[in-house]
Design an enzyme around this catalytic site. Sequence first.
Site: not given
Length: 225
Positions: A54-55
């Site tokens: 993800g991030c």
Amino acid sequence: MVAITLRKLTASLLTALSTALGRGPGRLSAKPTKQTPMTTDQSANLAKATFGTGCFWCTEALYESLDGVIGAVSGYEGGHKANPTYKEVCTGTTGHAECVEVTYDPAKITYQELLEAFFRSHDPTSLNRQGEDVGTQYRSVIFYHNDEQKELAETAKVELDKSGAYDRPIVTEISPAETFYEAEAYHQSYFANNPNQGYCAFVIAPKVDKFKKVFKEKLKRENAY
């Protein structure tokens, strides 16, 4: 995102990971946390691993806390455009994933242990999404650097699916590492440098706290509490 049941953190997941990664059931083994200056011989024996959960601000913060991880660099990989910018990657049109290239000392932390951290730190059943971060750039992905890493990653994925630890199939992409593009300077050590920023305080900090509780025996001394 459909919520994963609490079985994710129960013995079924731990047993599946232990089986997939070639260890008996139980916690990660504790290893010395003393940090020593890196010599030329040590640097020659370091290895790389690349993960997207993800991030990348969060991924970097989690891996940086582990003893044996020498460094974690945020960047982009898996796309078709050379030298992409953050703005371009955020459009989801370059094909890149936000990921972190980890440099680690295999004598202190194994690739199997890095894989365990990968699977337990995000939702590998969520396609192109982690929380409110949506798009192919936030996909769950492992970029393997050699055949051994590929085999270990694929085995872990298959065994976890078989275990029933998750209610849905794991969608983690497993692809060969190609060109890694380091992200802009302000993205590096973002959580450490911006702990009070909204996303850091309300999204990353709780994940880091949870991660440190799960992997408390594997933390660098300065990250243990």
